[in-house]
Scaffold this motif. Structure first.
Motif, mmCIF file in Angstrom:
data_model
loop_
_atom_site.group_PDB
_atom_site.id
_atom_site.type_symbol
_atom_site.label_atom_id
_atom_site.label_comp_id
_atom_site.label_asym_id
_atom_site.label_seq_id
_atom_site.Cartn_x
_atom_site.Cartn_y
_atom_site.Cartn_z
ATOM 1 N N PHE A 173 0.864 -1.171 0.000
ATOM 2 C CA PHE A 173 0.000 0.000 0.000
ATOM 3 C C PHE A 173 0.901 1.221 0.000
ATOM 4 O O PHE A 173 1.688 1.433 0.927
ATOM 5 C CB PHE A 173 -0.897 -0.035 1.247
ATOM 6 N N ASP A 174 0.826 2.025 -1.041
ATOM 7 C CA ASP A 174 1.750 3.144 -1.225
ATOM 8 C C ASP A 174 1.377 4.301 -0.296
ATOM 9 O O ASP A 174 0.524 5.132 -0.620
ATOM 10 C CB ASP A 174 1.732 3.599 -2.685
ATOM 11 N N THR A 175 2.040 4.367 0.839
ATOM 12 C CA THR A 175 1.761 5.437 1.802
ATOM 13 C C THR A 175 2.387 6.764 1.391
ATOM 14 O O THR A 175 2.042 7.813 1.929
ATOM 15 C CB THR A 175 2.277 5.043 3.202
ATOM 16 N N ASN A 176 3.314 6.728 0.441
ATOM 17 C CA ASN A 176 4.020 7.955 0.037
ATOM 18 C C ASN A 176 3.160 8.901 -0.798
ATOM 19 O O ASN A 176 3.523 10.060 -0.988
ATOM 20 C CB ASN A 176 5.277 7.608 -0.753
ATOM 21 N N CYS B 235 8.508 8.535 6.403
ATOM 22 C CA CYS B 235 7.920 8.704 7.730
ATOM 23 C C CYS B 235 7.981 10.176 8.130
ATOM 24 O O CYS B 235 9.042 10.799 8.047
ATOM 25 C CB CYS B 235 8.664 7.862 8.762
ATOM 26 N N ALA B 236 6.843 10.699 8.572
ATOM 27 C CA ALA B 236 6.797 12.103 8.992
ATOM 28 C C ALA B 236 7.595 12.315 10.268
ATOM 29 O O ALA B 236 8.157 13.390 10.488
ATOM 30 C CB ALA B 236 5.349 12.542 9.185
ATOM 31 N N ASN C 13 11.546 9.912 18.413
ATOM 32 C CA ASN C 13 10.502 10.888 18.759
ATOM 33 C C ASN C 13 9.124 10.253 18.665
ATOM 34 O O ASN C 13 8.343 10.548 17.760
ATOM 35 C CB ASN C 13 10.580 12.103 17.827
ATOM 36 N N PHE C 14 8.832 9.347 19.596
ATOM 37 C CA PHE C 14 7.532 8.683 19.603
ATOM 38 C C PHE C 14 6.429 9.711 19.837
ATOM 39 O O PHE C 14 6.483 10.509 20.769
ATOM 40 C CB PHE C 14 7.493 7.616 20.703
ATOM 41 N N SER C 15 5.402 9.683 18.973
ATOM 42 C CA SER C 15 4.294 10.628 19.067
ATOM 43 C C SER C 15 3.001 9.854 19.303
ATOM 44 O O SER C 15 2.692 8.914 18.570
ATOM 45 C CB SER C 15 4.195 11.436 17.769
ATOM 46 N N GLU C 16 2.269 10.232 20.316
ATOM 47 C CA GLU C 16 1.048 9.508 20.677
ATOM 48 C C GLU C 16 -0.107 9.921 19.764
ATOM 49 O O GLU C 16 -0.536 11.068 19.785
ATOM 50 C CB GLU C 16 0.701 9.776 22.138
ATOM 51 N N VAL D 203 0.774 5.996 14.658
ATOM 52 C CA VAL D 203 0.561 5.526 13.281
ATOM 53 C C VAL D 203 1.914 5.264 12.633
ATOM 54 O O VAL D 203 2.844 6.060 12.738
ATOM 55 C CB VAL D 203 -0.238 6.569 12.472
ATOM 56 N N CYS D 204 2.028 4.113 11.962
ATOM 57 C CA CYS D 204 3.285 3.685 11.345
ATOM 58 C C CYS D 204 3.068 3.459 9.849
ATOM 59 O O CYS D 204 2.358 2.523 9.458
ATOM 60 C CB CYS D 204 3.785 2.406 12.022
ATOM 61 N N ASN D 205 3.659 4.318 9.018
ATOM 62 C CA ASN D 205 3.516 4.176 7.566
ATOM 63 C C ASN D 205 4.042 2.841 7.077
ATOM 64 O O ASN D 205 3.487 2.226 6.157
ATOM 65 C CB ASN D 205 4.265 5.303 6.861
#
Length: 226
Positions: free
Chosen positions: A7-10, A101-102, A108-111, A122-124
């Motif tokens: 699945f192309d997340t880009n 990945c943003a 830098n884990f973001s909730e 969320v993990c691309n």
């Protein structure tokens, strides 16, 4: 052949567009269609429940929790866990060389949302594997050599339950992937219930799965037996 659709997340500029389209694809593939493991004239359907819906930070509409779970990581799977102790030494080197990945989940884990008291992001890379569940099942139905693990039987008071783990190793994508199912009996028939699926990135989990496969490996045909 080690070829799987990704699945192309880009192609998405925002997390909102990414999760909205991923949620739609999840519904079209796994909720609107029947997926089965087939052996000759026999088949066992795999039941995909969407679960409840969850609000994800930066996403306008709620998305299916089952989709959100398989497309995200918790802190224990990133570089820093909830207690602040580093778990990065248990992580395999990142093999994500095609998803942008943003944010860096290791540093830098973001909730993004909360599930059963655990923070998830969320993990691309994980979401890019959205098609893999169906494609790996298709490989099993084509009699390709895919590792299948079945847990010991849990029974009593009319209950029949085993856990089935489908363990796929991709040389092309340099990754290991697991699909976890619950095997339940309904009358004289068996049904499989989808729990989750994700790339295996922890060394300790790989070691555990290798041990489980050694003791609980089965052939596809054995899924149709008690």
């Amino acid at each position: 052949m080690d070829s799987l659709k990704t699945f192309d997340t880009n192609q998405f500029l925002t997390k909102n567009d990414l999760c909205k389209e991923g949620n739609k694809v999840f519904k079209e593939i796994y909720l609107d269609k029947e997926i089965c493991i087939v052996n000759g004239q026999e088949k066992i359907p795999i039941k995909f429940s969407p679960g409840s819906k969850v609000k994800v930070k930066g996403v306008e509409d709620e998305i299916f929790l089952r989709f959100a779970h398989m497309s995200s990581i918790n802190k224990d799977e990133s570089g820093v866990n909830i207690t602040g102790n580093s778990s990065k030494y248990d992580l395999l080197p990142c093999v994500n060389d095609f998803c942008t990945c943003a944010e860096d989940c290791c540093e830098n884990f973001s909730e993004d949302f909360l599930e059963k008291g655990k923070h998830r992001m969320v993990c691309n890379y994980r979401m890019s594997k959205l098609y893999w569940i169906k494609e790996i099942i298709d490989k099993i139905n084509a009699n390709e050599d895919i590792k299948i693990i079945q847990s010991p039987l849990k029974s009593g008071r009319g209950m029949y339950l085993r856990y089935v783990k489908i363990y796929f190793e991709s040389k092309r994508f340099k990754s290991k992937f697991i699909i976890i199912l619950e095997k339940k009996k309904r009358g004289s028939l068996f049904e499989l219930y989808f729990t989750t699926a994700y790339p295996v990135v922890l060394k300790s989990l790989i070691k555990k799965l290798d041990a489980e496969y050694k003791n609980g490996k089965i052939k596809k045909e054995e899924l149709f037996l008690a």
